[in-house]
Design a protein around this motif. Structure first.
Motif, PDB file in Angstrom:
ATOM      1  N   ASP A 114      40.480  37.554  38.138  1.00 46.01           N
ATOM      2  CA  ASP A 114      40.300  36.936  36.827  1.00 46.01           C
ATOM      3  C   ASP A 114      39.276  37.691  36.016  1.00 46.01           C
ATOM      4  O   ASP A 114      39.412  37.864  34.798  1.00 46.01           O
ATOM      5  N   ILE A 115      38.244  38.119  36.679  1.00 42.02           N
ATOM      6  CA  ILE A 115      37.236  38.893  35.963  1.00 42.02           C
ATOM      7  C   ILE A 115      37.842  40.187  35.454  1.00 42.02           C
ATOM      8  O   ILE A 115      37.596  40.617  34.325  1.00 42.02           O
TER       9      ILE A 115
ATOM     10  N   TRP B 166      35.913  34.928  26.539  1.00 39.74           N
ATOM     11  CA  TRP B 166      37.238  35.273  27.043  1.00 39.74           C
ATOM     12  C   TRP B 166      37.590  34.458  28.267  1.00 39.74           C
ATOM     13  O   TRP B 166      38.696  33.958  28.426  1.00 39.74           O
ATOM     14  N   GLU B 167      36.639  34.343  29.113  1.00 39.76           N
ATOM     15  CA  GLU B 167      36.902  33.564  30.323  1.00 39.76           C
ATOM     16  C   GLU B 167      37.298  32.144  29.983  1.00 39.76           C
ATOM     17  O   GLU B 167      38.152  31.550  30.632  1.00 39.76           O
TER      18      GLU B 167
ATOM     19  N   CYS C 188      40.701  40.734  34.590  1.00 44.60           N
ATOM     20  CA  CYS C 188      41.598  40.512  33.458  1.00 44.60           C
ATOM     21  C   CYS C 188      40.840  40.414  32.146  1.00 44.60           C
ATOM     22  O   CYS C 188      41.435  40.537  31.078  1.00 44.60           O
ATOM     23  N   ASN C 189      39.595  40.166  32.245  1.00 40.21           N
ATOM     24  CA  ASN C 189      38.815  40.020  31.039  1.00 40.21           C
ATOM     25  C   ASN C 189      38.610  41.388  30.408  1.00 40.21           C
ATOM     26  O   ASN C 189      37.997  42.271  31.010  1.00 40.21           O
ATOM     27  N   PRO C 190      39.108  41.557  29.202  1.00 40.23           N
ATOM     28  CA  PRO C 190      39.002  42.889  28.610  1.00 40.23           C
ATOM     29  C   PRO C 190      37.568  43.287  28.318  1.00 40.23           C
ATOM     30  O   PRO C 190      37.266  44.469  28.150  1.00 40.23           O
ATOM     31  N   PHE C 191      36.724  42.316  28.287  1.00 37.46           N
ATOM     32  CA  PHE C 191      35.338  42.640  28.016  1.00 37.46           C
ATOM     33  C   PHE C 191      34.599  43.091  29.259  1.00 37.46           C
ATOM     34  O   PHE C 191      33.411  43.424  29.195  1.00 37.46           O
ATOM     35  N   TYR C 192      35.277  43.019  30.321  1.00 38.26           N
ATOM     36  CA  TYR C 192      34.640  43.464  31.555  1.00 38.26           C
ATOM     37  C   TYR C 192      35.049  44.898  31.828  1.00 38.26           C
ATOM     38  O   TYR C 192      36.235  45.226  31.901  1.00 38.26           O
ATOM     39  N   ASN C 193      34.082  45.692  31.977  1.00 36.69           N
ATOM     40  CA  ASN C 193      34.367  47.084  32.321  1.00 36.69           C
ATOM     41  C   ASN C 193      34.257  47.234  33.820  1.00 36.69           C
ATOM     42  O   ASN C 193      33.220  46.915  34.409  1.00 36.69           O
TER      43      ASN C 193
ATOM     44  N   HIS D 197      28.950  39.285  35.634  1.00 36.70           N
ATOM     45  CA  HIS D 197      28.104  38.226  35.083  1.00 36.70           C
ATOM     46  C   HIS D 197      28.921  36.990  34.717  1.00 36.70           C
ATOM     47  O   HIS D 197      28.458  36.155  33.973  1.00 36.70           O
ATOM     48  N   SER D 198      30.071  36.942  35.239  1.00 35.04           N
ATOM     49  CA  SER D 198      30.958  35.853  34.828  1.00 35.04           C
ATOM     50  C   SER D 198      30.435  34.514  35.307  1.00 35.04           C
ATOM     51  O   SER D 198      30.072  34.342  36.467  1.00 35.04           O
ATOM     52  N   ARG D 199      30.440  33.583  34.412  1.00 38.67           N
ATOM     53  CA  ARG D 199      29.989  32.258  34.808  1.00 38.67           C
ATOM     54  C   ARG D 199      31.003  31.591  35.718  1.00 38.67           C
ATOM     55  O   ARG D 199      30.629  30.825  36.622  1.00 38.67           O
ATOM     56  N   ALA D 200      32.247  31.850  35.452  1.00 37.89           N
ATOM     57  CA  ALA D 200      33.251  31.230  36.304  1.00 37.89           C
ATOM     58  C   ALA D 200      33.127  31.743  37.725  1.00 37.89           C
ATOM     59  O   ALA D 200      33.253  30.984  38.699  1.00 37.89           O
ATOM     60  N   PHE D 201      32.873  33.026  37.801  1.00 38.04           N
ATOM     61  CA  PHE D 201      32.700  33.600  39.124  1.00 38.04           C
ATOM     62  C   PHE D 201      31.469  33.023  39.799  1.00 38.04           C
ATOM     63  O   PHE D 201      31.489  32.700  40.989  1.00 38.04           O
TER      64      PHE D 201
END
Lengths: 139, 799
Positions: free
Chosen positions: A109-110, B328-329, A112-117, A123-127
């Motif tokens: 999922d991370i 985005w998330e 898939c986030n285009p903002f994640y390189n 730093h994903s909160r969901a993660f």
């Protein structure tokens, strides 16, 4: 319930590492670092075998007297390392597998986030929330 | 004070404020309390406030007249713009921004402070109207587009450039600014000549005066200092604030200044009451704007925006990547790396919110949750209903599939249950082994009566027996006609899987019993003159199962030689058929049925009662069942019947039951019939009682269930009575049937007489049968309908 969870990039640097905050976390960092050798050893053991045939779940990497270390590697050589407390005998292999599966899903999922390189720290909160749910609940 | 020249915007604004403060509706004086509140909301230091008040003359006057109020407001604006408070400055300072007030929460009001355009030429037309004053802002769209500098072309204004002020509810549309700005380099996406630009309305927020700040840096590069200031002030308000609906962007090429100013806000005054409900609601205008932006990237509204494009788009908002990543998330609901229209709108909304200082939620608010794609088919440019729904109900997160699914889910249990029921029903009905299990523990409805309804129990009665029991209990027929009693020899009832559910599916039994009874009646009628000839009847019904293959006992001696039916007995002598039980049972059944059916045709409410009665009745039947009535017992019955005429009905019933008890039918069916006939007799008895016209009723008062039935079905009473009369006649006839004299001559006459009588009874019974059958059918239908209703209601019983 894990004591420490780490996501290691392909180049063997950590993308994400989180430990139970009570103990000296550095110890866990070191443990994870040393476990990478075992991971590499396991995945290289396949050798010529196709990646498909290699199972993602590596299983118990090595046990110590206090805890056990489990490994999981994706097809893109992103490694998940989990340190669990040895005293927690209730944890079974299936549970570990499910935990790794959740980790892998969250990781995708991370991605898939285009903002994640790819290669950045995670730093994903969901993660984070997902990892928190898997960490041992220590008061 | 000296004359105060106000611009049009100021004029309106001040008027509005004055009205707000004019709590007493004097139109002249603003209440001090409100004014002070207002000034406090202006976030000016107290001494400044005092200064203002003094300067405006209120202190002198002691109250705020309109002029004083206006002056005060202007001074507030002056103070807020950092200029020294001078009365002279009132008129000298031009292009003063309107004073900004952060409303307290209690103030049910939203204000919009328009950025006063720095350019003087902006005092152009207002494309909108200042929303009506204070108090409740019920105005949905007081659109004011403050021309000012940012005034774009009039086309922009034509759109509903309404200052959207929804206190702290929806994020302001500040991103418009940067949006536009970003658009310009990209060559503009003039999707829609939305009004745009206008001055940026910093809404009055009702929330706590916050001090925020946040999103300023974004604007910094774009606005001239005053605007910067305004943006700052706007930024101040966000936490408290005001939602500014995104101005449906006019995406026209503009100077940066214009971009900044015009940008976003179509401020719209929202209903505060509704906006309180959901802070993340997307207004229609916002939604429209988002849709347009979506189109710029992806013309197909049903399509996706790939992650890269979305990244590029949102990066223009100059939010930190981390926050964008989080947005985005939140917004990528299906985690596919692409944004649907809904997801895009949610993301955009979140960006807007973030830019206005709202903290990003941890999880996606319900109102932002995307619907399923099926709902998106209706999205069009002008399609607002979907979006309205989108923004309105938080519960609309469930995808469009869900509406169909609940119905599916609803039908499923019904189907399942019905199928289950039907399954069990068919199982019951079709299976010859299936036997109805009645609760033998159910007390007789009428404890006084020794005879209770035959209640099927878990034992090994024949199927016919069970069926008849069921039929009697339910008073209706099985939907699935099972082998009628008479037609199909009852299978050996080894299994006693009589499901109690049979009770609950009367419909199933209805038809079965209907057919059973009809057949039984028919058979009885056919053999009415042979009814005592147990040989024939018994042979026919019990040929397969009768354990008694011995020679049938001789027919019982007829009590009355003159009995019309006596000849039948004689006639039966020729048949070497095991007598008895079946005959008696048939008799009883017929008698019982003649009463049951007409009564059963009535309200089915009694069916359960009847069932109970039957159950109660059958409770005694077990005792009777194992006791196959011997033919000899039949003679007892005859004797009983004969004697019964002179006996109390109760006694008769009791003795009759005793007689039955004595019997030990190996074939439960016959016992069932016996019981049923018994019950019938019982039924007949009460009917006869009211009729009272018959002294020959050998029947005891019926059990209560039947009695209840009778009571409830008064309309059938006459019929029942008639039937009972008939049955009474029959019984009487049967009972009184004397033994046929042996003498030839007498026999001949007697036989002829009995033949005549039998024929009469035949006709009577035939008619009775037809009537009963008809009633049975009615009962059956009703039972089926009830059963259907029960099935339909069954799912809800579990809720």
């Amino acid at each position: 319930m894990a004591v420490c969870i780490a996501v290691i990039a392909k180049e063997n640097y950590p993308l994400y590492i989180r430990s139970v905050p009570t103990e000296n976390e550095l110890k866990f960092h070191y443990t994870v670092h040393t476990s990478l050798d075992v991971v590499d050893e396991k995945i290289s053991a396949m050798g010529k075998a196709l990646v498909d045939q290699r199972e993602l779940y590596l299983g118990l990497l090595y046990p110590t007297e206090d805890y056990k270390v489990y490994g999981y590697v994706t097809n893109s050589r992103v490694k998940f390392v989990m340190v669990v407390d040895s005293s927690n005998t209730a944890l079974r292999d299936n549970e570990i597998r499910s935990m790794f599966r959740k980790l892998h899903n969250s990781y995708t999922d991370i991605m898939c986030n285009p903002f994640y390189n790819p290669g950045d720290r995670i730093h994903s909160r969901a993660f984070d929330s997902m990892v928190n749910s898997m960490m041992m609940q220590v008061c | 004070m000296e004359g105060l020249t106000l611009s049009e915007a100021e004029q309106r604004y001040y008027c509005d404020l004055f009205s707000y403060c004019d709590t007493e509706s004097t139109k002249k004086v603003a209440s001090n309390g409100r004014v002070l509140e207002l000034f406090r909301a202006a976030q000016l230091p107290n001494d400044v406030v005092m200064q203002i008040m003094e300067q405006c003359g209120a202190t002198r006057l002691g109250y705020f007249g309109r002029s004083q109020f206006y002056i005060a407001l202007k001074l507030v604006a002056v103070a807020q713009s950092g200029l020294p408070l001078r009365v002279e400055s009132l008129n000298t300072v031009k292009d003063l921004p309107l004073p900004r007030f952060a409303m307290t929460k209690n103030e049910q009001e939203s204000r919009h402070a328009a950025l006063y355009p720095s350019d003087a030429d902006n005092s152009a037309s207002y494309s909108g109207v200042i929303p009506p004053p204070p108090g409740r802002i019920q105005v949905k769209k007081g659109s004011v587009s403050h021309d000012a500098v940012q005034q774009r072309t009039s086309t922009d204004q034509q759109e509903s450039t309404s200052p959207v002020v929804s206190p702290q509810q929806s994020p302001p549309t500040s991103p418009h600014t940067w949006r536009k700005h970003s658009r310009h380099p990209s060559g503009g996406n003039n999707e829609r000549p939305l009004a745009g630009p206008g001055p940026f309305w910093a809404p009055f927020s009702e929330a706590q005066p916050g001090s925020s700040t946040s999103s300023d840096p974004i604007w910094s590069g774009h606005s001239p200092p005053p605007h910067q200031e305004n943006w700052v002030s706007f930024a101040d308000t966000p936490p408290t604030s005001a939602l500014l609906a995104m101005h449906p962007a006019s995406v026209q090429d503009q100077t940066t200044v214009r971009t900044v100013a015009s940008a976003t806000t179509t401020n719209e005054i929202r209903r505060q009451s509704s906006s309180y409900d959901d802070p993340w609601k997307i207004t229609d205008e916002q939604r429209q704007y988002y849709v347009n932006q979506f189109k710029t990237i992806q013309p197909d509204l049903n399509g996706f925006i790939p992650g890269s494009a979305a990244k590029e788009f949102f990066t223009k908002s100059k939010l930190p990547i981390l926050e964008l990543s989080h947005i985005w998330e939140l917004s990528d609901f299906d985690k596919d790396g692409a944004l649907t229209l809904d997801e895009f709108c949610a993301a955009f909304h979140l960006v807007v919110a973030r830019k206005n200082g709202y903290d990003l939620p941890q999880k996606l608010p319900e109102s932002l949750m995307p619907k399923l794609i099926d709902l998106e088919d209706s999205t069009e440019v002008g399609e607002q209903t979907g979006e309205v729904g989108y923004s309105s109900s938080p519960a609309e997160a469930p995808p469009s599939k869900s509406p169909s699914m609940p119905s599916l889910n609803q039908t499923w249990p019904e189907l399942n249950q019905s199928s289950e029921q039907w399954e069990t029903f068919s199982e019951r009905s079709s299976s010859s082994q299936t036997l109805t299990q009645f609760d033998s523990n159910i007390a007789p409805a009428d404890p006084d009566t020794a005879i209770v309804h035959p209640v099927p129990i878990r034992m090994t009665p024949s199927k016919i027996h069970m069926q008849e029991m069921e039929l009697k209990r339910t008073g209706s027929d099985h939907a699935n006609p099972t082998s009628p009693l008479l037609v199909k020899p009852p299978d050996l009832p080894e299994e006693n899987k009589i499901s109690s559910s049979v009770k609950f599916t009367p419909g199933n039994t209805v038809s079965k019993y209907h057919s059973l009874f009809s057949d039984l009646i028919f058979y009885i009628i056919q053999n009415v003159d042979l009814i005592y000839s147990s040989k024939l009847l018994f042979c026919r019904s019990h040929s397969g199962t009768s354990p008694d293959n011995t020679a049938p006992p001789p027919p019982p001696p007829r009590p009355h030689p003159s009995h019309s039916r006596s000849s039948s007995l004689d006639m039966n002598r020729s048949f070497s058929v095991p007598p008895g039980r079946y005959t008696m049972f048939l008799l009883y059944v017929m008698l019982f049925f003649s009463i049951c059916i007409p009564e059963g045709a009535g309200p089915h409410v009694h069916r359960p009662v009847d069932a109970e009665g039957l159950i109660a009745h059958t409770s005694t039947s077990p005792q009777q069942i194992p006791e196959q009535p011997n033919f000899a017992d039949f003679s007892q019955f005859e004797a009983f019947a004969v004697s019964g005429v002179n006996k109390e009905e109760d006694d008769e019933i009791e003795t009759h039951s005793e007689v039955l008890q004595v019997e030990k039918p190996p074939d439960s069916a016959s016992s069932l019939r016996v019981a049923k006939a018994d019950g019938r007799i019982e039924d007949k008895a009460p009917a006869n009682v009211p009729s009272s016209g018959k002294g020959t009723t050998p029947l005891a008062p019926p059990p209560k269930p039947i009695r209840r039935r009778l009571k409830s079905e008064d309309e059938l009473r006459p019929e029942a009575e008639e039937h009972t009369q008939k049955t009474g006649v029959i019984a009487a006839v049967l009972a009184s049937q004397p033994s046929i004299p042996r003498s030839v001559g007498k026999d001949k006459k007697a036989i002829q007489a009995s033949i005549r009588r039998n024929k009469e009874t035949n006709t009577v019974l035939a008619r009775l049968n037809s009537e009963l059958q008809q009633q049975l059918k009615d009962v059956l239908e009703e039972r089926i309908s009830l059963e259907v209703q029960l099935e339909q209601l069954r799912p809800f019983s579990h809720l």
